[in-house]
Design a protein around this motif. Structure first.
Motif, PDB file in Angstrom:
ATOM      1  N   ILE A  37       0.835  -1.207   0.000  1.00  0.00           N
ATOM      2  CA  ILE A  37       0.000   0.000   0.000  1.00  0.00           C
ATOM      3  C   ILE A  37       0.867   1.254   0.000  1.00  0.00           C
ATOM      4  O   ILE A  37       0.584   2.225  -0.691  1.00  0.00           O
ATOM      5  N   ASN A  38       1.954   1.232   0.783  1.00  0.00           N
ATOM      6  CA  ASN A  38       2.845   2.407   0.824  1.00  0.00           C
ATOM      7  C   ASN A  38       3.513   2.647  -0.524  1.00  0.00           C
ATOM      8  O   ASN A  38       3.709   3.802  -0.932  1.00  0.00           O
ATOM      9  N   THR A  39       3.853   1.574  -1.220  1.00  0.00           N
ATOM     10  CA  THR A  39       4.440   1.718  -2.568  1.00  0.00           C
ATOM     11  C   THR A  39       3.415   2.372  -3.499  1.00  0.00           C
ATOM     12  O   THR A  39       3.737   3.280  -4.264  1.00  0.00           O
ATOM     13  N   HIS A  40       2.172   1.891  -3.410  1.00  0.00           N
ATOM     14  CA  HIS A  40       1.101   2.450  -4.241  1.00  0.00           C
ATOM     15  C   HIS A  40       0.861   3.917  -3.881  1.00  0.00           C
ATOM     16  O   HIS A  40       0.643   4.765  -4.759  1.00  0.00           O
ATOM     17  N   LEU A  41       0.928   4.228  -2.571  1.00  0.00           N
ATOM     18  CA  LEU A  41       0.751   5.600  -2.095  1.00  0.00           C
ATOM     19  C   LEU A  41       1.828   6.514  -2.674  1.00  0.00           C
ATOM     20  O   LEU A  41       1.536   7.643  -3.088  1.00  0.00           O
ATOM     21  N   THR A  42       3.039   6.030  -2.691  1.00  0.00           N
ATOM     22  CA  THR A  42       4.156   6.825  -3.238  1.00  0.00           C
ATOM     23  C   THR A  42       3.894   7.114  -4.716  1.00  0.00           C
ATOM     24  O   THR A  42       4.070   8.246  -5.178  1.00  0.00           O
TER      25      THR A  42
ATOM     26  N   ILE B  23      -2.049  -4.570  16.529  1.00  0.00           N
ATOM     27  CA  ILE B  23      -3.067  -3.504  16.500  1.00  0.00           C
ATOM     28  C   ILE B  23      -2.473  -2.260  15.865  1.00  0.00           C
ATOM     29  O   ILE B  23      -3.109  -1.583  15.048  1.00  0.00           O
ATOM     30  N   SER B  24      -1.230  -1.940  16.234  1.00  0.00           N
ATOM     31  CA  SER B  24      -0.565  -0.755  15.672  1.00  0.00           C
ATOM     32  C   SER B  24      -0.395  -0.908  14.157  1.00  0.00           C
ATOM     33  O   SER B  24      -0.630   0.033  13.394  1.00  0.00           O
ATOM     34  N   LEU B  25      -0.035  -2.105  13.726  1.00  0.00           N
ATOM     35  CA  LEU B  25       0.115  -2.370  12.284  1.00  0.00           C
ATOM     36  C   LEU B  25      -1.215  -2.220  11.560  1.00  0.00           C
ATOM     37  O   LEU B  25      -1.278  -1.648  10.472  1.00  0.00           O
ATOM     38  N   ILE B  26      -2.272  -2.724  12.187  1.00  0.00           N
ATOM     39  CA  ILE B  26      -3.608  -2.630  11.570  1.00  0.00           C
ATOM     40  C   ILE B  26      -4.011  -1.161  11.448  1.00  0.00           C
ATOM     41  O   ILE B  26      -4.583  -0.739  10.439  1.00  0.00           O
ATOM     42  N   GLN B  27      -3.694  -0.358  12.463  1.00  0.00           N
ATOM     43  CA  GLN B  27      -4.023   1.081  12.401  1.00  0.00           C
ATOM     44  C   GLN B  27      -3.243   1.759  11.281  1.00  0.00           C
ATOM     45  O   GLN B  27      -3.788   2.587  10.557  1.00  0.00           O
ATOM     46  N   ASP B  28      -1.965   1.396  11.134  1.00  0.00           N
ATOM     47  CA  ASP B  28      -1.149   1.960  10.043  1.00  0.00           C
ATOM     48  C   ASP B  28      -1.752   1.595   8.698  1.00  0.00           C
ATOM     49  O   ASP B  28      -1.813   2.420   7.778  1.00  0.00           O
ATOM     50  N   LEU B  29      -2.202   0.363   8.613  1.00  0.00           N
ATOM     51  CA  LEU B  29      -2.798  -0.130   7.369  1.00  0.00           C
ATOM     52  C   LEU B  29      -4.071   0.660   7.042  1.00  0.00           C
ATOM     53  O   LEU B  29      -4.283   1.071   5.904  1.00  0.00           O
ATOM     54  N   LYS B  30      -4.883   0.889   8.045  1.00  0.00           N
ATOM     55  CA  LYS B  30      -6.144   1.628   7.836  1.00  0.00           C
ATOM     56  C   LYS B  30      -5.849   3.056   7.392  1.00  0.00           C
ATOM     57  O   LYS B  30      -6.508   3.570   6.483  1.00  0.00           O
ATOM     58  N   SER B  31      -4.851   3.700   8.032  1.00  0.00           N
ATOM     59  CA  SER B  31      -4.498   5.084   7.641  1.00  0.00           C
ATOM     60  C   SER B  31      -4.008   5.115   6.198  1.00  0.00           C
ATOM     61  O   SER B  31      -4.365   6.012   5.438  1.00  0.00           O
ATOM     62  N   ALA B  32      -3.186   4.115   5.858  1.00  0.00           N
ATOM     63  CA  ALA B  32      -2.642   4.062   4.485  1.00  0.00           C
ATOM     64  C   ALA B  32      -3.767   3.853   3.483  1.00  0.00           C
ATOM     65  O   ALA B  32      -3.774   4.465   2.408  1.00  0.00           O
ATOM     66  N   ARG B  37      -7.372   6.213  -0.682  1.00  0.00           N
ATOM     67  CA  ARG B  37      -8.692   6.628  -1.200  1.00  0.00           C
ATOM     68  C   ARG B  37      -8.715   8.124  -1.460  1.00  0.00           C
ATOM     69  O   ARG B  37      -9.245   8.582  -2.465  1.00  0.00           O
ATOM     70  N   GLN B  38      -8.117   8.908  -0.539  1.00  0.00           N
ATOM     71  CA  GLN B  38      -8.088  10.373  -0.705  1.00  0.00           C
ATOM     72  C   GLN B  38      -7.333  10.756  -1.967  1.00  0.00           C
ATOM     73  O   GLN B  38      -7.774  11.609  -2.739  1.00  0.00           O
ATOM     74  N   LEU B  39      -6.168  10.129  -2.163  1.00  0.00           N
ATOM     75  CA  LEU B  39      -5.347  10.465  -3.337  1.00  0.00           C
ATOM     76  C   LEU B  39      -6.044  10.051  -4.623  1.00  0.00           C
ATOM     77  O   LEU B  39      -5.998  10.783  -5.621  1.00  0.00           O
ATOM     78  N   ASN B  40      -6.691   8.892  -4.607  1.00  0.00           N
ATOM     79  CA  ASN B  40      -7.428   8.438  -5.792  1.00  0.00           C
ATOM     80  C   ASN B  40      -8.533   9.426  -6.141  1.00  0.00           C
ATOM     81  O   ASN B  40      -8.766   9.736  -7.313  1.00  0.00           O
ATOM     82  N   PHE B  41      -9.213   9.924  -5.099  1.00  0.00           N
ATOM     83  CA  PHE B  41     -10.286  10.899  -5.294  1.00  0.00           C
ATOM     84  C   PHE B  41      -9.734  12.179  -5.908  1.00  0.00           C
ATOM     85  O   PHE B  41     -10.309  12.738  -6.852  1.00  0.00           O
ATOM     86  N   LEU B  42      -8.595  12.640  -5.377  1.00  0.00           N
ATOM     87  CA  LEU B  42      -7.981  13.876  -5.892  1.00  0.00           C
ATOM     88  C   LEU B  42      -7.532  13.699  -7.336  1.00  0.00           C
ATOM     89  O   LEU B  42      -7.736  14.583  -8.172  1.00  0.00           O
TER      90      LEU B  42
END
Lengths: 190, 219
Positions: A37-42, B23-32, B37-42
């Motif tokens: 996902i981070n690669t795609h984000l970049t 849990i921390s990894l899952i939160q990072d994943l959700k933020s990413a 989605r935001q970038l795709n929208f833009l």
């Protein structure tokens, strides 16, 4: 009591090892997903930045070239915007009357013969792969004017790969803006 | 006994630490994923803007009427950008006023007020469009009800449910055609991105209309 405590310790130890293995695999899975996902984000961030630069360049061009009264100034302004703001150094403009008068192109030197470039432009080719001196590159050829009244060609070289669809659309839009400005200027001059 | 308790405690601590990392990894994943989605929208928005611009340019050398070009542009703004409310005010050189001639998505109440009170006209220098023509610069109002230059016409904002608008001059060095207006029900709708896009559109439209006029004379 000793037996119970030994069994308990054994069970706890097995539990600890099993849970460690499970957690290890879950973490590995989540990490690999996060990396993807981070690669795609970049990639998306880069694409968005490029789009913003394209929009800035189109805005700058549209606010400058339509008030210029000289075709050379129009072309210089556009090439300058693409080189500086869009950070694309391999750009040139080949005027139609170059074929008759032997004028130099503006911008970076063009390596293909003019006649070939104009033929490709009239045939509707936008992107072509070329090999010169054993080096391969992709060139973008964007007609300025129309097939019936060609004014010139905007010529861009991609030194590091292939043109994306967005880049092709961007250069086509620049060619359209140039067409508008030059046709308007020609009409002014009569 | 104490030994067992200690072992159980260490075991539980190890489990808690591992679970908290997951849990921390899952939160990072959700933020990413949210950021994606935001970038795709833009990006989708930017693609639509580019489509609007490329649709503006003449596809053939066939002459199109001014009305047709303006109507096509307003339709494209509505359909491609999904920008609901827009208008084109045409400049009348003899009378030195702007006429509210073409519009999309505006409410019946707003249209009634424009007709009854303003007779679908405003003078050069008046309101947003008038200022745009006299200065040849875009006018951006991101909060209608707080703009000091629009005091006294709050009723228009209420009639149209319009809280921000922008007016862009459609003019070349030689001729002024009018102003392109975009309206929005929320405040602060016009940021740098929107101002640049519609300035590019308005400038290009002006030159297209001027080129059409010249070709019509020649023909």
């Amino acid at each position: 009591m000793v037996l119970i405590s030994t069994n308990t310790i054994a069970i706890l130890t097995v539990g600890l090892i099993s849970s460690s293995i499970i957690v290890f695999w879950i973490k590995k899975l989540l990490n690999s997903r996060l990396i993807l996902i981070n690669t795609h984000l970049t990639f998306l961030s880069k694409a968005l930045k490029e789009k913003e630069r394209q929009q800035q360049v189109l805005y700058n061009i549209s606010t400058s070239i339509f008030i210029l009264d000289n075709i050379k100034k129009i072309i210089s302004s556009v090439l300058s915007e693409i080189t500086v703001m869009y950070q694309w150094p391999n750009i040139a403009y080949l005027p139609q009357d170059n074929l008759k008068n032997g004028l130099l192109s503006y911008g970076q030197p063009i390596k293909l013969p003019s006649e070939q470039i104009f033929k490709m432009a009239r045939d509707g080719a936008e992107v072509a792969n070329i090999t010169l001196n054993q080096s391969k590159s992709q060139v973008g050829i964007f007609l300025v004017g129309s097939k019936n009244n060609p004014l010139g060609v905007l010529y861009a070289t991609h030194s590091q790969g292939q043109f994306t669809q967005d880049q092709v659309l961007f250069f086509k839009t620049v060619a359209h803006l140039l067409t508008l400005a030059m046709e308007n200027n020609q009409a002014l001059l009569g | 006994m104490n030994g067992i308790v200690l072992v159980i405690f260490i075991f539980l601590l190890a489990v808690v630490i591992r679970v908290s990392k997951i849990i921390s990894l899952i939160q990072d994943l959700k933020s990413a994923q949210l950021r994606t989605r935001q970038l795709n929208f833009l990006l989708e928005g930017k693609n639509k803007q580019m489509t609007l611009l490329t649709n503006l340019f003449p596809k053939t050398s066939t002459l199109q009427s001014k009305e047709s070009r303006i109507n096509q542009l307003l339709d494209d703004i509505s359909q491609i950008l999904q920008w609901k409310m827009s208008a084109f005010w045409e400049f009348n050189e003899k009378g030195q006023f702007l006429e509210f001639k073409y519009h999309r998505g505006l409410s019946k109440e707003y249209l009634l007020v424009m007709e009854d009170l303003l007779h679908n006209k405003i003078p050069v220098g008046g309101f947003g469009s008038g200022r745009t023509i006299s200065t040849k610069q875009p006018v951006v109002v991101n909060n209608w009800l707080k703009d000091p230059q629009l005091k006294g016409v709050e009723f228009l904002s209420q009639a149209g449910n319009i809280h921000s608008f922008a007016a862009f001059p459609v003019a070349t060095n030689a001729k002024t055609y009018g102003t392109l207006h975009l309206y929005a029900p929320q405040i602060n709708e016009f940021k740098l991105n929107e101002v640049q896009l519609f300035t590019t559109v308005a400038n290009s439209l002006a030159v297209i209309l001027e080129n059409d006029d010249k070709k019509a004379v020649v023909d």
